[in-house]
Write an enzyme that holds these catalytic residues in place. Structure first.
Site, short mmCIF file in Angstrom:
data_model
loop_
_atom_site.label_atom_id
_atom_site.label_comp_id
_atom_site.label_asym_id
_atom_site.label_seq_id
_atom_site.Cartn_x
_atom_site.Cartn_y
_atom_site.Cartn_z
N GLY A 146 146.52 73.71 12.36
CA GLY A 146 147.16 72.63 13.08
C GLY A 146 146.29 71.39 13.11
O GLY A 146 146.79 70.26 13.03
N THR A 147 144.98 71.59 13.24
CA THR A 147 144.06 70.45 13.22
C THR A 147 144.14 69.70 11.90
O THR A 147 144.17 68.47 11.86
CB THR A 147 142.62 70.93 13.47
OG1 THR A 147 142.51 71.43 14.81
CG2 THR A 147 141.62 69.80 13.28
N GLN A 190 151.69 73.06 21.38
CA GLN A 190 151.93 73.88 22.57
C GLN A 190 153.40 74.08 22.88
O GLN A 190 153.79 75.09 23.46
CB GLN A 190 151.23 73.26 23.78
CG GLN A 190 149.73 73.30 23.74
CD GLN A 190 149.17 74.72 23.77
OE1 GLN A 190 149.84 75.66 24.19
NE2 GLN A 190 147.95 74.88 23.32
N SER A 244 150.81 74.45 15.05
CA SER A 244 149.86 75.48 14.64
C SER A 244 150.45 76.85 14.90
O SER A 244 150.87 77.16 16.02
CB SER A 244 148.55 75.31 15.42
OG SER A 244 147.57 76.20 14.96
N ALA A 245 150.45 77.71 13.88
CA ALA A 245 151.16 78.99 13.97
C ALA A 245 150.57 79.94 14.99
O ALA A 245 151.31 80.70 15.64
CB ALA A 245 151.17 79.66 12.58
N HIS A 246 149.26 79.94 15.17
CA HIS A 246 148.68 80.92 16.10
C HIS A 246 149.03 80.63 17.56
O HIS A 246 148.79 81.46 18.43
CB HIS A 246 147.16 81.02 15.90
CG HIS A 246 146.39 79.83 16.37
ND1 HIS A 246 145.82 79.76 17.61
CD2 HIS A 246 146.08 78.67 15.76
CE1 HIS A 246 145.18 78.62 17.75
NE2 HIS A 246 145.33 77.92 16.64
N CYS A 264 131.44 72.66 32.63
CA CYS A 264 130.44 73.72 32.63
C CYS A 264 130.72 74.80 31.60
O CYS A 264 129.92 75.70 31.41
CB CYS A 264 130.35 74.35 34.01
SG CYS A 264 129.83 73.20 35.28
#
Length: 481
Positions: free
Chosen positions: A69-70, A177, A194-196, A322
C-alpha cells in the site's frame, strides 16, 4: 490471546489462505508468456484484477497491483504530480495523513515543489471547505485518506472529491483502512489500498487511476502492470488478496458484522472513561470506522502500558510518543491537539467475541493503576502522591528571562525526563500555587509540547504558552481551578 490490532494488519482471511495455496500450484508461471502455463497464470491475474476492481468500484484496466500500500501511495503521488507539472507544483494533504503521504510530500518539496498541510479539528476531521479554500490554479494534487489509521475518523471524501472535480484538480484517496468495509464514494481520481488490512496476504497493494486522470509513471519504464508497478507480479498473493476482498463484498453478513463491531467499540468508548479516571477518548464518536477506538491515559507510559496489556493477553497498538522509535509524538494526535501519553488503539478484527472485549474492560483498570503507581502519578481525581524516585526537581519562584511575561512562579525542572514525567510533576504541584498564579515546567522532551496543553484542557487549567530555554523549552500553566 485476543488480537486487537486489525488496523495494523488483519488476520489472514480463510478464503485468502485457500486461494493462496491453490494459486501456488496454478499461478507460478510468468503471466506475460504465451505458453500454456503462462496463459493459465494470465487468466488468474486477469480474474484477480476484475474481482478487485469490482470491489473498489472501478474498471479493471484502471487498477494495478503494487508490492504494498505504501508503494501504491508513493507511485500514485509521484505519477499524478509529474503529469500535472504544467498546471502547478502545489500538493495539498491533511495533517493526519499516513506517513507514506508525508514522506512523498517531503520528496516533492525537496525536488522544488510546494506542499500545504491542511489542519483538522479535535476529532481528526478536515473540513471540506478548508480544502476548497486552499485549492488554487497551481494546485497539482490533493491527498486525503478515507479514514484515519490511528483514530478511525472518517473524512468527507465524497464532498472533497466534488470540490476537487469542480476545480479540475485530481484527488488521491488513501483507502487502506476503509476499503474492507465498502467502496469509497465520490468522484475521486486515484485510490491506494493495502491487502493485509482486509485479511489478504502482505506484499500486495492496489493503485487505481481513473480514466481521464493525467498520470506519468516515474522511474525506469517497465512493461508490467501498465508500466505503473515494475517487476514480476506476486501472483499467488495477488489472487489471495483479490479473493478475500471479493469474499468480504459478497458475504451478506459483512454489514451485520460491521454493526456488531460498532456496538462493541461503542461499549469501549463508553466504559473506559467510567472505569479508568483521567482518560481521553479521541476521534469522531459517530463518523468513524466501525472497528476502531483510540484513547489516551494521563500519567501513563505508553510503552509500559502496552507491555502490561500484552502480558495480560491482549495485543494492542499505540500512536503514543513513548512507543515510537524516534520518541516523537504521533503526528496525528499532535495535529488533533489531544493527549499522546498512554495512548492505546483498539482495532477489532472480524469475529471478535464479546467476551474478549468484556475481559479487556475488566483487565484495563488494574493495568493502568499499576503503571501509574509505578510512575508515582496522581491518584484518581488528581490528588497528590509522594514523588517517585528520580522525579523532577522543584525550584523557588523565579522570573523568566524571556516571554511570556506570565511565567513568574513555581518552576519544575523536568529536563532529561521522558513522558509522562513532566506532566506528572506538573499535576503534583499545581495545587501548591494560588489560583491565578503560574507553574513553569522545563522539559526537553518533545512530547511535553503536546501533552502539557492537552493536560490543561482535560484538567480545566490555562495553558499560557512556551518559551525557549537554555535546554528544551519552558511551558507555562496558570492555575484556574
Amino acid at each position: 490471546m485476543p488480537y486487537f490490532d486489525a488496523a495494523s494488519t488483519a488476520p489472514l482471511h480463510p478464503v485468502a489462505r485457500e486461494a493462496l495455496l491453490a494459486s501456488l500450484d496454478e499461478g507460478w508461471a510468468d503471466p506475460a508468456r504465451l505458453y500454456r502455463e503462462g496463459r493459465r497464470a494470465r487468466l488468474l491475474l486477469d480474474a484477480a484484477r476484475e474481482a478487485a476492481a469490482e470491489a473498489v468500484g472501478c474498471r479493471p484496466d484502471e487498477l494495478v497491483f503494487t508490492p504494498s500500500g505504501t508503494q501504491a501511495v508513493h507511485t500514485g503521488v509521484a505519477g499524478a504530480l509529474a503529469a500535472r507539472r504544467r498546471a502547478g507544483r502545489r500538493l495539498l494533504y491533511s495533517a493526519v495523513e499516513h506517513s507514506s503521504v508525508l514522506h512523498a510530500a517531503e520528496v516533492h518539496e525537496a525536488a522544488g515543489g510546494t506542499r500545504v498541510e491542511l489542519p483538522v479539528d479535535r476529532t481528526g476531521r478536515v473540513a471540506a471547505g478548508e480544502v476548497a479554500a486552499a485549492l488554487g490554479t497551481d494546485t497539482a494534487l490533493v491527498c486525503l485518506q478515507s479514514a484515519n489509521h490511528e483514530v478511525g475518523t472518517e473524512q468527507p471524501v465524497d464532498e472533497v472529491a466534488e470540490r476537487c472535480r469542480e476545480a479540475g484538480v485530481p484527488l488521491l484517496v488513501d483507502a487502506a483502512q476503509s476499503l474492507p468495509w465498502g467502496p469509497v464514494p465520490g468522484p475521486w481520481s486515484l485510490l491506494a489500498a493495502s491487502a493485509h488490512k482486509w485479511g489478504g496476504p502482505p506484499g500486495v497493494g492496489l493503485l487505481v487511476v481513473r480514466k481521464g486522470t493525467r498520470f506519468a509513471p516515474q522511474g525506469p519504464a517497465d512493461e508490467r502492470e501498465s508500466g505503473r508497478s515494475p517487476g514480476f507480479e506476486n501472483l499467488p498473493a495477488i489472487v489471495a488478496a483479490a479473493a478475500s476482498l471479493r469474499a468480504l463484498r459478497a458475504d451478506p453478513g459483512t454489514d451485520g458484522e460491521a454493526a456488531r463491531l460498532r456496538l462493541l467499540v461503542d461499549r469501549i468508548r463508553t466504559r473506559v472513561p467510567e472505569l479508568v479516571p483521567d482518560v481521553e477518548v479521541v476521534g469522531d464518536p459517530v463518523r468513524r470506522l466501525p472497528h476502531l477506538v483510540t484513547f489516551s491515559c494521563l500519567y501513563v507510559d505508553g510503552e509500559t502500558l502496552l507491555h502490561e496489556l500484552d502480558r495480560a493477553g491482549f495485543s494492542v497498538s499505540s500512536g503514543s510518543s513513548c512507543t515510537s522509535s524516534t520518541l516523537t509524538p504521533s503526528h496525528v494526535l499532535r495535529a488533533m491537539g489531544v493527549l499522546s501519553e498512554g495512548n492505546v488503539r483498539i482495532s477489532l478484527p472480524y469475529g471478535t467475541a464479546e467476551a474478549e472485549v468484556e475481559r479487556f474492560l475488566e483487565v484495563l483498570p488494574r493495568v493502568v493503576r499499576s503503571v501509574r503507581e509505578r510512575l508515582g502519578g496522581p491518584a484518581a481525581g488528581g490528588e497528590e502522591v509522594p514523588a517517585a524516585d528520580g522525579g523532577a526537581a522543584r525550584t523557588a519562584p523565579a522570573a523568566p528571562a524571556a516571554e511570556p511575561a506570565e511565567a513568574a512562579g513555581l518552576v519544575v525542572d523536568a529536563l532529561g525526563k521522558r513522558c509522562p514525567i513532566p506532566v506528572i510533576e506538573l499535576a503534583k504541584v499545581i495545587g501548591e500555587v494560588p489560583v491565578g498564579e503560574t507553574v513553569t515546567v522545563l522539559s526537553d522532551d518533545e512530547a511535553a509540547r503536546q501533552d502539557i496543553p492537552a493536560w490543561c484542557t482535560m484538567r480545566d487549567q490555562e495553558y499560557v504558552g512556551e518559551r525557549a530555554a537554555e535546554r528544551g523549552a519552558a511551558y507555562v500553566v496558570r492555575r484556574r481551578a
